[in-house]
Enzyme design. Structure first.
Site, PDB file in Angstrom:
ATOM      1  N   PHE A  45      -5.244   5.074 -14.769  1.00  0.00           N
ATOM      2  CA  PHE A  45      -4.638   5.651 -13.567  1.00  0.00           C
ATOM      3  C   PHE A  45      -3.136   5.343 -13.591  1.00  0.00           C
ATOM      4  O   PHE A  45      -2.710   4.360 -14.207  1.00  0.00           O
ATOM      5  CB  PHE A  45      -5.297   5.049 -12.319  1.00  0.00           C
ATOM      6  CG  PHE A  45      -4.728   5.612 -11.049  1.00  0.00           C
ATOM      7  CD1 PHE A  45      -4.933   6.951 -10.713  1.00  0.00           C
ATOM      8  CD2 PHE A  45      -3.960   4.835 -10.198  1.00  0.00           C
ATOM      9  CE1 PHE A  45      -4.376   7.482  -9.565  1.00  0.00           C
ATOM     10  CE2 PHE A  45      -3.414   5.366  -9.034  1.00  0.00           C
ATOM     11  CZ  PHE A  45      -3.619   6.693  -8.722  1.00  0.00           C
ATOM     12  N   ASP A  46      -2.316   6.151 -12.891  1.00  0.00           N
ATOM     13  CA  ASP A  46      -0.856   6.018 -13.083  1.00  0.00           C
ATOM     14  C   ASP A  46      -0.273   4.672 -12.627  1.00  0.00           C
ATOM     15  O   ASP A  46       0.572   4.111 -13.324  1.00  0.00           O
ATOM     16  CB  ASP A  46      -0.071   7.208 -12.506  1.00  0.00           C
ATOM     17  CG  ASP A  46      -0.428   7.571 -11.088  1.00  0.00           C
ATOM     18  OD1 ASP A  46      -1.319   6.909 -10.519  1.00  0.00           O
ATOM     19  OD2 ASP A  46       0.166   8.500 -10.536  1.00  0.00           O
TER      20      ASP A  46
ATOM     21  N   LYS B  85     -11.486   3.098  -1.867  1.00  0.00           N
ATOM     22  CA  LYS B  85     -12.362   4.217  -2.242  1.00  0.00           C
ATOM     23  C   LYS B  85     -13.798   3.813  -1.898  1.00  0.00           C
ATOM     24  O   LYS B  85     -14.211   3.910  -0.758  1.00  0.00           O
ATOM     25  CB  LYS B  85     -12.195   4.551  -3.727  1.00  0.00           C
ATOM     26  CG  LYS B  85     -10.883   5.260  -4.064  1.00  0.00           C
ATOM     27  CD  LYS B  85      -9.743   4.326  -4.256  1.00  0.00           C
ATOM     28  CE  LYS B  85      -8.521   5.016  -4.845  1.00  0.00           C
ATOM     29  NZ  LYS B  85      -7.365   4.108  -4.883  1.00  0.00           N
TER      30      LYS B  85
ATOM     31  N   ALA C 278     -12.672   1.208  -8.936  1.00  0.00           N
ATOM     32  CA  ALA C 278     -12.426   1.844  -7.627  1.00  0.00           C
ATOM     33  C   ALA C 278     -13.603   2.702  -7.159  1.00  0.00           C
ATOM     34  O   ALA C 278     -13.947   2.716  -5.983  1.00  0.00           O
ATOM     35  CB  ALA C 278     -11.150   2.690  -7.695  1.00  0.00           C
TER      36      ALA C 278
ATOM     37  N   HIS D 158       7.196  12.043  -8.719  1.00  0.00           N
ATOM     38  CA  HIS D 158       6.456  13.052  -7.949  1.00  0.00           C
ATOM     39  C   HIS D 158       6.376  12.730  -6.463  1.00  0.00           C
ATOM     40  O   HIS D 158       6.190  13.610  -5.648  1.00  0.00           O
ATOM     41  CB  HIS D 158       5.062  13.267  -8.539  1.00  0.00           C
ATOM     42  CG  HIS D 158       4.226  12.028  -8.575  1.00  0.00           C
ATOM     43  ND1 HIS D 158       4.499  10.976  -9.434  1.00  0.00           N
ATOM     44  CD2 HIS D 158       3.156  11.654  -7.863  1.00  0.00           C
ATOM     45  CE1 HIS D 158       3.609  10.023  -9.236  1.00  0.00           C
ATOM     46  NE2 HIS D 158       2.790  10.399  -8.294  1.00  0.00           N
TER      47      HIS D 158
ATOM     48  N   TYR E 203      -5.921 -18.774   8.522  1.00  0.00           N
ATOM     49  CA  TYR E 203      -5.102 -18.617   7.312  1.00  0.00           C
ATOM     50  C   TYR E 203      -5.887 -19.057   6.078  1.00  0.00           C
ATOM     51  O   TYR E 203      -5.877 -18.399   5.049  1.00  0.00           O
ATOM     52  CB  TYR E 203      -3.830 -19.463   7.448  1.00  0.00           C
ATOM     53  CG  TYR E 203      -2.811 -19.182   6.372  1.00  0.00           C
ATOM     54  CD1 TYR E 203      -1.797 -18.253   6.594  1.00  0.00           C
ATOM     55  CD2 TYR E 203      -2.872 -19.825   5.142  1.00  0.00           C
ATOM     56  CE1 TYR E 203      -0.870 -17.976   5.603  1.00  0.00           C
ATOM     57  CE2 TYR E 203      -1.948 -19.547   4.147  1.00  0.00           C
ATOM     58  CZ  TYR E 203      -0.941 -18.627   4.372  1.00  0.00           C
ATOM     59  OH  TYR E 203      -0.020 -18.349   3.399  1.00  0.00           O
TER      60      TYR E 203
ATOM     61  N   ASP F  19     -11.917  -0.999 -14.188  1.00  0.00           N
ATOM     62  CA  ASP F  19     -11.138  -0.552 -13.039  1.00  0.00           C
ATOM     63  C   ASP F  19     -12.164   0.158 -12.163  1.00  0.00           C
ATOM     64  O   ASP F  19     -12.559   1.293 -12.415  1.00  0.00           O
ATOM     65  CB  ASP F  19     -10.021   0.391 -13.504  1.00  0.00           C
ATOM     66  CG  ASP F  19      -9.200   0.934 -12.338  1.00  0.00           C
ATOM     67  OD1 ASP F  19      -9.627   0.771 -11.172  1.00  0.00           O
ATOM     68  OD2 ASP F  19      -8.146   1.538 -12.580  1.00  0.00           O
TER      69      ASP F  19
END
Ligand code: F0G
Length: 458
Positions: free
Chosen positions: A123-124, A257, A216, A449, A71, A214
């Protein structure tokens, strides 16, 4: 480097199955014409996303057996931290379960109610997290990003003049931070140049604003810099990555990614110990204790290897080469796509592909449906259907671009699969006037969506 074959061979396979046309038709009806509602086993080639859908190496699978599931203070955590500090040059690294988990931990520490976060193109989920924390997400990408036929090498760059204008208009104290997304997913996987990152950093410094990445698809961005930017052809990917991150005060990363893993995320803080301590404190009630951050020890092990494997230039050449291969097959057939082809996906310009469908009939969603019906291939709509409605007036917004995104998972499909996808789309292109638009029959208030129900317009 041109035409480099993949620097790996296949040791394990996973069967996929093409159900027949009548069955596909039936599945579309059952899914209310929303491809998110399809069962994955009814999809032949799944190009919904490159996120968490790639194949791991034998070294990663082997390392998973060595995960330390303690842990607190797990050996696997220290291994990951060590690797990240070397690759990114940031002193403080925290794991998170995925990108949005990292955003959820970091953003409330940076954003005060009413502040603005300026980015190239958010990004959304990133935009959603900024707004959940009371901020406003503002895009500030170069104008040519919106011109799909403009072949410029760095269409993910920030517009520096607009950035300065925004800072002066709102006042530096009202800018929570600047966020550069590398590569810029929403603009078609377009890279950001080193010169632009450096210039944004100079603006940020001049006004005392922090700069975050960001990250990714950081390795794919570094590969494009090596290929396209003067002065970088002879540098290795690691050095380019190091330089990119040296301009940032910190970063969030969806490791699903370029981390080459199926789940995982990271938060990096370059040197601000106070902020790093706040991140760790925030992790506890959200992601988990700071030495596991919502991941199992085995996930930390797999990520520690993935981050090293992704820096292999031969891998990146084959990866980005495969995406370009698909893009070039489509271009040769006259199909309009975002050019140049991006790092992780081919973005088909569905608005131009289907000129008879106005944006309120969601041309990119119509094309997504048709591609599944035609070939069992699942892409995803990035256009007005994704964009949604004005939160105040409830009116449908019009996206500047209507894209069908064909997102290529890493190390997963062969060029033969890519040829099949291209041939299927070319088939549709030859009879495109038959493709029918869609309308929404039911939708939730946010992020519609994923779950909205649609029908074909007769
Ligand atoms: N930032 C970028 C640039 C992304 O592309 C994504 C995810 C995230 C943040 C969020 O990361 O999914 O790990 O929570 N993009 C995926 C996609 C989902 O399909 O483009 P996450």
């Amino acid at each position: 480097m041109k035409n480099v074959p993949e620097p790996y061979r296949i040791k394990m396979v996973e069967p996929i199955r093409l159900i027949n046309r009548e069955e596909r038709e039936q599945k579309l009806v059952e899914a209310d014409y929303n491809v998110f509602a399809l069962r994955a086993e009814d999809v032949f080639i799944d190009l919904l996303t490159d996120s968490g859908t790639g194949a791991m190496s034998d070294a990663q699978w082997g390392a998973m057996m060595m995960g330390d599931e303690s842990y607190a203070g797990s050996r696997s955590y220290y291994r990951l931290i060590d690797v990240c500090q070397k690759i990114f040059g940031h002193q403080y690294i925290s794991p998170a379960h995925q990108g949005r988990g990292a955003e959820n931990v970091l953003f409330p520490l940076l954003i005060k109610e009413g502040q603005v976060v300026v980015g190239n193109m958010h990004f959304d989920t990133t935009k959603a997290h900024i707004e959940l924390k009371g901020g406003h997400a503002v895009n500030c990408i170069v104008e040519k990003a919106y011109d799909t036929s403009d072949g410029s090498p760095f269409k993910g760059d920030m517009d520096l003049e607009q950035l300065e204008r925004l800072v002066k208009q709102h006042g530096p104290g009202q800018i929570a931070f600047i966020l550069i997304t590398v590569t810029c997913n929403s603009a078609g996987g377009q890279p950001v140049s080193m010169a632009n990152i450096r210039a944004v950093k100079a603006v940020a410094d001049r006004f005392g604003i922090r700069l975050f990445l960001d990250a990714a698809r950081f390795a794919e961005n570094a590969y494009f810099i090596k290929q396209r930017e003067a002065g970088y052809a002879d540098k290795n990917i690691s050095d380019i990555v190091h330089e990119m991150f040296s301009y940032a005060d910190g970063f969030t990363m969806s490791a699903k990614k370029d981390g080459l893993v199926n789940i995982g995320g990271l938060i990096g803080i370059r040197e601000d110990e106070t902020l790093a301590n706040l991140v760790r404190a925030n992790l506890v009630p959200t992601e988990g204790f700071p030495t596991y951050g919502g991941l199992a020890g085995r996930d930390l092990e797999a990520l520690a290897r993935g981050l090293v494997e992704v820096l292999d230039e031969h891998y990146l050449a084959a990866r980005i080469g495969q995406v370009a291969y698909l893009g070039n097959l489509l271009l040769a057939a006259g199909i309009p796509i975002q050019q140049p082809v991006g790092g992780h996906a081919v973005f088909v310009d569905a608005g131009t592909f289907l000129p008879h469908l106005p944006s309120e009939q969601f041309p990119a969603q119509a094309l997504t449906i048709e591609l599944y019906r035609e070939a069992g291939v699942r892409g995803v709509e990035i256009g007005s259907f994704l964009l949604g409605r004005d939160p105040v007036t409830g009116e449908q917004l019009v996206s500047p671009l209507e894209f069908l995104r064909l997102t290529i998972p890493r190390r997963t499909y062969t060029d033969n699969h890519m040829r099949y996808v291209a041939e299927s789309l070319i088939n549709i292109f030859q009879q495109r006037d038959r493709v029918r638009g869609v309308r929404i029959v039911e939708e939730p208030p946010v992020l519609r969506h994923f779950t909205a129900k649609l029908e074909l317009i007769s």
